[in-house]
Design a protein around this motif. Sequence first.
Motif, PDB file in Angstrom:
ATOM      1  N   HIS A   9      43.152  21.208  87.720  1.00  0.00           N
ATOM      2  CA  HIS A   9      41.874  20.960  88.383  1.00  0.00           C
ATOM      3  C   HIS A   9      41.045  22.233  88.525  1.00  0.00           C
ATOM      4  CE1 HIS A   9      43.130  16.816  90.108  1.00  0.00           C
ATOM      5  NE2 HIS A   9      42.620  16.730  88.896  1.00  0.00           N
ATOM      6  N   LEU A  10      41.663  23.396  88.345  1.00  0.00           N
ATOM      7  CA  LEU A  10      40.885  24.635  88.285  1.00  0.00           C
ATOM      8  C   LEU A  10      39.927  24.597  87.096  1.00  0.00           C
ATOM      9  CD1 LEU A  10      43.675  27.256  89.021  1.00  0.00           C
ATOM     10  CD2 LEU A  10      41.778  26.611  90.543  1.00  0.00           C
ATOM     11  N   LEU A  11      40.329  23.907  86.041  1.00  0.00           N
ATOM     12  CA  LEU A  11      39.466  23.766  84.862  1.00  0.00           C
ATOM     13  C   LEU A  11      38.461  22.633  85.071  1.00  0.00           C
ATOM     14  CD1 LEU A  11      42.158  24.156  82.058  1.00  0.00           C
ATOM     15  CD2 LEU A  11      40.668  25.923  83.043  1.00  0.00           C
ATOM     16  N   CYS A  12      38.914  21.529  85.613  1.00  0.00           N
ATOM     17  CA  CYS A  12      38.030  20.377  85.829  1.00  0.00           C
ATOM     18  C   CYS A  12      36.848  20.729  86.728  1.00  0.00           C
ATOM     19  CB  CYS A  12      38.803  19.219  86.453  1.00  0.00           C
ATOM     20  SG  CYS A  12      40.221  18.644  85.485  1.00  0.00           S
ATOM     21  N   LEU A  13      37.091  21.536  87.733  1.00  0.00           N
ATOM     22  CA  LEU A  13      36.036  21.934  88.659  1.00  0.00           C
ATOM     23  C   LEU A  13      34.886  22.652  87.956  1.00  0.00           C
ATOM     24  CD1 LEU A  13      38.140  23.305  91.612  1.00  0.00           C
ATOM     25  CD2 LEU A  13      36.407  21.523  91.794  1.00  0.00           C
ATOM     26  N   LEU A  14      35.183  23.332  86.878  1.00  0.00           N
ATOM     27  CA  LEU A  14      34.177  24.142  86.195  1.00  0.00           C
ATOM     28  C   LEU A  14      33.023  23.316  85.652  1.00  0.00           C
ATOM     29  CD1 LEU A  14      36.583  26.466  84.177  1.00  0.00           C
ATOM     30  CD2 LEU A  14      35.465  26.939  86.379  1.00  0.00           C
ATOM     31  N   THR A  15      33.319  22.077  85.269  1.00  0.00           N
ATOM     32  CA  THR A  15      32.314  21.240  84.613  1.00  0.00           C
ATOM     33  C   THR A  15      31.978  19.983  85.406  1.00  0.00           C
ATOM     34  OG1 THR A  15      34.007  20.097  83.323  1.00  0.00           O
ATOM     35  CG2 THR A  15      32.980  22.047  82.312  1.00  0.00           C
ATOM     36  N   TYR A  16      32.410  19.903  86.637  1.00  0.00           N
ATOM     37  CA  TYR A  16      32.177  18.699  87.429  1.00  0.00           C
ATOM     38  C   TYR A  16      30.689  18.528  87.724  1.00  0.00           C
ATOM     39  CZ  TYR A  16      32.038  15.443  91.273  1.00  0.00           C
ATOM     40  OH  TYR A  16      31.718  14.386  92.080  1.00  0.00           O
ATOM     41  N   ILE A  17      30.146  17.388  87.284  1.00  0.00           N
ATOM     42  CA  ILE A  17      28.728  17.091  87.474  1.00  0.00           C
ATOM     43  C   ILE A  17      28.504  15.789  88.233  1.00  0.00           C
ATOM     44  CG2 ILE A  17      27.926  18.430  85.480  1.00  0.00           C
ATOM     45  CD1 ILE A  17      27.721  15.717  83.947  1.00  0.00           C
ATOM     46  N   GLY A  18      29.541  15.279  88.868  1.00  0.00           N
ATOM     47  CA  GLY A  18      29.390  14.054  89.643  1.00  0.00           C
ATOM     48  C   GLY A  18      29.831  12.800  88.924  1.00  0.00           C
ATOM     49  N   GLU A  19      30.573  12.966  87.848  1.00  0.00           N
ATOM     50  CA  GLU A  19      31.122  11.822  87.122  1.00  0.00           C
ATOM     51  C   GLU A  19      32.594  11.693  87.530  1.00  0.00           C
ATOM     52  OE1 GLU A  19      29.671  10.222  84.125  1.00  0.00           O
ATOM     53  OE2 GLU A  19      27.754  11.225  84.413  1.00  0.00           O
ATOM     54  N   GLY A  20      33.097  10.458  87.568  1.00  0.00           N
ATOM     55  CA  GLY A  20      34.489  10.287  87.947  1.00  0.00           C
ATOM     56  C   GLY A  20      34.965   8.861  87.782  1.00  0.00           C
ATOM     57  N   TYR A  21      36.159   8.620  88.278  1.00  0.00           N
ATOM     58  CA  TYR A  21      36.831   7.339  88.091  1.00  0.00           C
ATOM     59  C   TYR A  21      36.269   6.221  88.961  1.00  0.00           C
ATOM     60  CZ  TYR A  21      40.217  10.325  85.760  1.00  0.00           C
ATOM     61  OH  TYR A  21      40.820  11.230  84.920  1.00  0.00           O
ATOM     62  N   SER A  22      35.699   6.567  90.098  1.00  0.00           N
ATOM     63  CA  SER A  22      35.176   5.567  91.028  1.00  0.00           C
ATOM     64  C   SER A  22      34.197   6.252  91.976  1.00  0.00           C
ATOM     65  CB  SER A  22      36.314   4.944  91.843  1.00  0.00           C
ATOM     66  OG  SER A  22      36.867   5.916  92.718  1.00  0.00           O
ATOM     67  N   ALA A  23      33.458   5.457  92.728  1.00  0.00           N
ATOM     68  CA  ALA A  23      32.526   6.013  93.714  1.00  0.00           C
ATOM     69  C   ALA A  23      33.285   6.815  94.774  1.00  0.00           C
ATOM     70  CB  ALA A  23      31.718   4.897  94.358  1.00  0.00           C
ATOM     71  N   ALA A  24      34.434   6.321  95.203  1.00  0.00           N
ATOM     72  CA  ALA A  24      35.240   7.040  96.203  1.00  0.00           C
ATOM     73  C   ALA A  24      35.744   8.360  95.651  1.00  0.00           C
ATOM     74  CB  ALA A  24      36.409   6.168  96.667  1.00  0.00           C
ATOM     75  N   PHE A  25      36.143   8.356  94.395  1.00  0.00           N
ATOM     76  CA  PHE A  25      36.609   9.584  93.754  1.00  0.00           C
ATOM     77  C   PHE A  25      35.487  10.618  93.713  1.00  0.00           C
ATOM     78  CE2 PHE A  25      37.225  12.277  90.036  1.00  0.00           C
ATOM     79  CZ  PHE A  25      38.525  12.703  90.193  1.00  0.00           C
ATOM     80  N   VAL A  26      34.298  10.207  93.299  1.00  0.00           N
ATOM     81  CA  VAL A  26      33.156  11.115  93.198  1.00  0.00           C
ATOM     82  C   VAL A  26      32.763  11.641  94.576  1.00  0.00           C
ATOM     83  CG1 VAL A  26      30.693  11.252  92.605  1.00  0.00           C
ATOM     84  CG2 VAL A  26      32.306  10.167  91.022  1.00  0.00           C
ATOM     85  N   ALA A  27      32.731  10.773  95.572  1.00  0.00           N
ATOM     86  CA  ALA A  27      32.378  11.205  96.932  1.00  0.00           C
ATOM     87  C   ALA A  27      33.363  12.255  97.432  1.00  0.00           C
ATOM     88  CB  ALA A  27      32.339  10.006  97.875  1.00  0.00           C
ATOM     89  N   PRO A  54      41.872   9.897  96.318  1.00  0.00           N
ATOM     90  CA  PRO A  54      41.328   8.532  96.217  1.00  0.00           C
ATOM     91  C   PRO A  54      41.999   7.668  95.148  1.00  0.00           C
ATOM     92  CG  PRO A  54      39.563  10.138  96.267  1.00  0.00           C
ATOM     93  CD  PRO A  54      40.836  10.899  96.098  1.00  0.00           C
ATOM     94  N   LEU A  55      42.724   8.269  94.246  1.00  0.00           N
ATOM     95  CA  LEU A  55      43.364   7.528  93.159  1.00  0.00           C
ATOM     96  C   LEU A  55      44.790   7.095  93.484  1.00  0.00           C
ATOM     97  CD1 LEU A  55      42.222   9.771  90.173  1.00  0.00           C
ATOM     98  CD2 LEU A  55      41.165   7.665  90.988  1.00  0.00           C
ATOM     99  N   LEU A  56      45.381   7.694  94.483  1.00  0.00           N
ATOM    100  CA  LEU A  56      46.807   7.492  94.739  1.00  0.00           C
ATOM    101  C   LEU A  56      47.152   6.103  95.257  1.00  0.00           C
ATOM    102  CD1 LEU A  56      47.770  10.990  96.135  1.00  0.00           C
ATOM    103  CD2 LEU A  56      48.112  10.084  93.821  1.00  0.00           C
ATOM    104  N   GLY A  57      46.184   5.371  95.779  1.00  0.00           N
ATOM    105  CA  GLY A  57      46.446   4.031  96.278  1.00  0.00           C
ATOM    106  C   GLY A  57      46.444   2.964  95.192  1.00  0.00           C
ATOM    107  N   GLY A  58      46.004   3.333  93.992  1.00  0.00           N
ATOM    108  CA  GLY A  58      45.936   2.365  92.898  1.00  0.00           C
ATOM    109  C   GLY A  58      47.272   2.166  92.212  1.00  0.00           C
ATOM    110  N   ALA A  59      47.316   1.186  91.349  1.00  0.00           N
ATOM    111  CA  ALA A  59      48.529   0.921  90.573  1.00  0.00           C
ATOM    112  C   ALA A  59      48.696   1.997  89.509  1.00  0.00           C
ATOM    113  CB  ALA A  59      48.437  -0.458  89.924  1.00  0.00           C
ATOM    114  N   GLU A  60      49.839   2.612  89.460  1.00  0.00           N
ATOM    115  CA  GLU A  60      50.182   3.623  88.465  1.00  0.00           C
ATOM    116  C   GLU A  60      49.119   4.710  88.297  1.00  0.00           C
ATOM    117  OE1 GLU A  60      51.740   2.068  84.776  1.00  0.00           O
ATOM    118  OE2 GLU A  60      52.205   0.176  85.759  1.00  0.00           O
ATOM    119  N   PRO A  61      48.838   5.468  89.345  1.00  0.00           N
ATOM    120  CA  PRO A  61      47.824   6.517  89.238  1.00  0.00           C
ATOM    121  C   PRO A  61      48.225   7.568  88.194  1.00  0.00           C
ATOM    122  CG  PRO A  61      49.015   6.708  91.314  1.00  0.00           C
ATOM    123  CD  PRO A  61      49.484   5.450  90.655  1.00  0.00           C
TER     124      PRO A  61
END
Length: 138
Positions: A9-27, A54-61
Amino acid sequence: MTVRLRSHHLLCLLTYIGEGYSAAFVANYDVIAKRLGRGEDILIVSGPDDICQPLLGGAEPHCLRESAAGRDELAARDVGKLLTRPIRAGVRFSLDAATLAGLRAAFAAGVTREACQGCEWAGLCSTVAAGGYRDVRL
Protein backbone atom coordinates in the motif's frame (compact mmCIF):
# COMPACT_ATOMS: atom_id res chain seq x y z
CA MET A 1 -2.23 8.66 15.69
CA THR A 2 -0.61 6.13 13.40
CA VAL A 3 -1.77 4.71 10.08
CA ARG A 4 -1.27 0.96 9.81
CA LEU A 5 -0.15 0.01 6.28
CA ARG A 6 0.93 -3.17 4.60
CA SER A 7 4.00 -2.73 2.41
CA HIS A 8 2.39 -2.76 -1.02
CA HIS A 9 0.00 0.00 0.00
CA LEU A 10 3.04 2.29 0.15
CA LEU A 11 2.94 2.02 -3.65
CA CYS A 12 -0.84 2.21 -4.01
CA LEU A 13 -0.95 5.47 -2.07
CA LEU A 14 1.28 7.13 -4.65
CA THR A 15 -1.37 7.04 -7.36
CA TYR A 16 -4.60 7.07 -5.38
CA ILE A 17 -7.08 9.39 -7.09
CA GLY A 18 -10.32 8.32 -5.43
CA GLU A 19 -10.99 5.11 -7.33
CA GLY A 20 -11.64 1.89 -5.43
CA TYR A 21 -13.64 -1.24 -4.83
CA SER A 22 -16.68 0.43 -3.25
CA ALA A 23 -17.93 3.76 -1.91
CA ALA A 24 -17.00 2.67 1.63
CA PHE A 25 -13.52 1.71 0.50
CA VAL A 26 -12.99 5.10 -1.20
CA ALA A 27 -14.34 7.03 1.80
CA ASN A 28 -11.98 5.15 4.12
CA TYR A 29 -9.02 5.63 1.75
CA ASP A 30 -9.76 9.38 1.55
CA VAL A 31 -9.57 9.61 5.35
CA ILE A 32 -6.26 7.74 5.36
CA ALA A 33 -4.80 9.95 2.62
CA LYS A 34 -5.79 13.06 4.61
CA ARG A 35 -4.25 11.67 7.78
CA LEU A 36 -0.99 10.92 6.01
CA GLY A 37 -1.08 14.34 4.36
CA ARG A 38 -1.24 15.87 7.84
CA GLY A 39 1.95 14.01 8.75
CA GLU A 40 0.70 11.02 10.73
CA ASP A 41 3.21 8.21 11.11
CA ILE A 42 3.01 4.92 9.26
CA LEU A 43 3.37 1.57 11.01
CA ILE A 44 4.13 -1.28 8.61
CA VAL A 45 2.01 -4.32 9.38
CA SER A 46 1.86 -7.86 8.07
CA GLY A 47 -1.48 -8.62 6.45
CA PRO A 48 -4.63 -6.49 6.31
CA ASP A 49 -4.21 -2.86 7.29
CA ASP A 50 -6.28 0.30 7.70
CA ILE A 51 -6.89 0.52 3.94
CA CYS A 52 -8.20 -3.07 3.86
CA GLN A 53 -10.75 -2.58 6.65
CA PRO A 54 -13.86 -1.93 4.50
CA LEU A 55 -13.17 -5.08 2.48
CA LEU A 56 -12.69 -7.52 5.34
CA GLY A 57 -16.41 -8.09 5.93
CA GLY A 58 -16.96 -9.43 2.42
CA ALA A 59 -16.74 -13.00 1.21
CA GLU A 60 -13.14 -14.02 0.52
CA PRO A 61 -11.49 -10.59 0.72
CA HIS A 62 -8.47 -10.36 -1.55
CA CYS A 63 -6.56 -8.74 1.33
CA LEU A 64 -6.18 -12.22 2.83
CA ARG A 65 -4.90 -13.91 -0.32
CA GLU A 66 -1.33 -15.03 -0.93
CA SER A 67 -1.10 -12.66 -3.89
CA ALA A 68 -1.45 -9.67 -1.53
CA ALA A 69 1.23 -11.07 0.77
CA GLY A 70 3.49 -11.61 -2.25
CA ARG A 71 2.96 -7.99 -3.30
CA ASP A 72 3.91 -6.95 0.23
CA GLU A 73 7.20 -8.82 0.03
CA LEU A 74 8.14 -7.32 -3.33
CA ALA A 75 7.13 -3.81 -2.33
CA ALA A 76 9.01 -4.05 0.98
CA ARG A 77 12.14 -5.12 -0.86
CA ASP A 78 11.95 -2.38 -3.50
CA VAL A 79 10.85 0.46 -1.23
CA GLY A 80 13.44 -0.60 1.35
CA LYS A 81 16.20 -0.39 -1.24
CA LEU A 82 15.01 3.00 -2.38
CA LEU A 83 14.71 4.42 1.13
CA THR A 84 17.86 2.60 2.32
CA ARG A 85 16.02 1.23 5.33
CA PRO A 86 14.26 -2.04 6.04
CA ILE A 87 10.54 -2.08 5.38
CA ARG A 88 8.98 -4.83 7.47
CA ALA A 89 6.29 -5.30 10.10
CA GLY A 90 6.91 -3.07 13.10
CA VAL A 91 8.81 -0.33 11.23
CA ARG A 92 7.51 3.22 11.77
CA PHE A 93 8.19 6.27 9.62
CA SER A 94 6.47 9.25 8.04
CA LEU A 95 6.15 10.37 4.44
CA ASP A 96 7.62 13.83 4.16
CA ALA A 97 7.44 15.70 0.85
CA ALA A 98 10.94 14.64 -0.25
CA THR A 99 10.31 10.95 0.49
CA LEU A 100 6.98 11.05 -1.30
CA ALA A 101 8.56 12.73 -4.34
CA GLY A 102 11.34 10.12 -4.41
CA LEU A 103 8.85 7.27 -4.19
CA ARG A 104 6.79 8.76 -7.01
CA ALA A 105 9.83 9.28 -9.23
CA ALA A 106 10.93 5.68 -8.70
CA PHE A 107 7.40 4.41 -9.34
CA ALA A 108 7.10 6.38 -12.58
CA ALA A 109 10.48 5.05 -13.69
CA GLY A 110 9.38 1.48 -12.98
CA VAL A 111 11.95 0.93 -10.24
CA THR A 112 9.37 -0.12 -7.65
CA ARG A 113 6.72 -1.70 -9.87
CA GLU A 114 7.42 -5.44 -9.59
CA ALA A 115 4.81 -5.73 -6.83
CA CYS A 116 2.22 -4.31 -9.24
CA GLN A 117 2.42 -7.17 -11.73
CA GLY A 118 -0.96 -8.84 -12.02
CA CYS A 119 -2.78 -6.15 -10.03
CA GLU A 120 -6.10 -5.08 -11.50
CA TRP A 121 -5.25 -1.42 -10.79
CA ALA A 122 -1.83 -1.43 -12.52
CA GLY A 123 -3.13 0.24 -15.69
CA LEU A 124 -4.78 3.07 -13.79
CA CYS A 125 -1.68 3.56 -11.66
CA SER A 126 0.51 3.71 -14.79
CA THR A 127 -1.80 6.33 -16.29
CA VAL A 128 -1.71 8.45 -13.12
CA ALA A 129 2.09 8.24 -12.93
CA ALA A 130 2.47 9.06 -16.64
CA GLY A 131 0.21 12.08 -16.13
CA GLY A 132 2.52 13.53 -13.47
CA TYR A 133 0.39 12.36 -10.54
CA ARG A 134 -2.32 14.90 -11.34
CA ASP A 135 -5.37 14.61 -9.04
CA VAL A 136 -3.72 12.32 -6.46
CA ARG A 137 -5.20 12.63 -3.00
CA LEU A 138 -1.95 12.41 -1.05
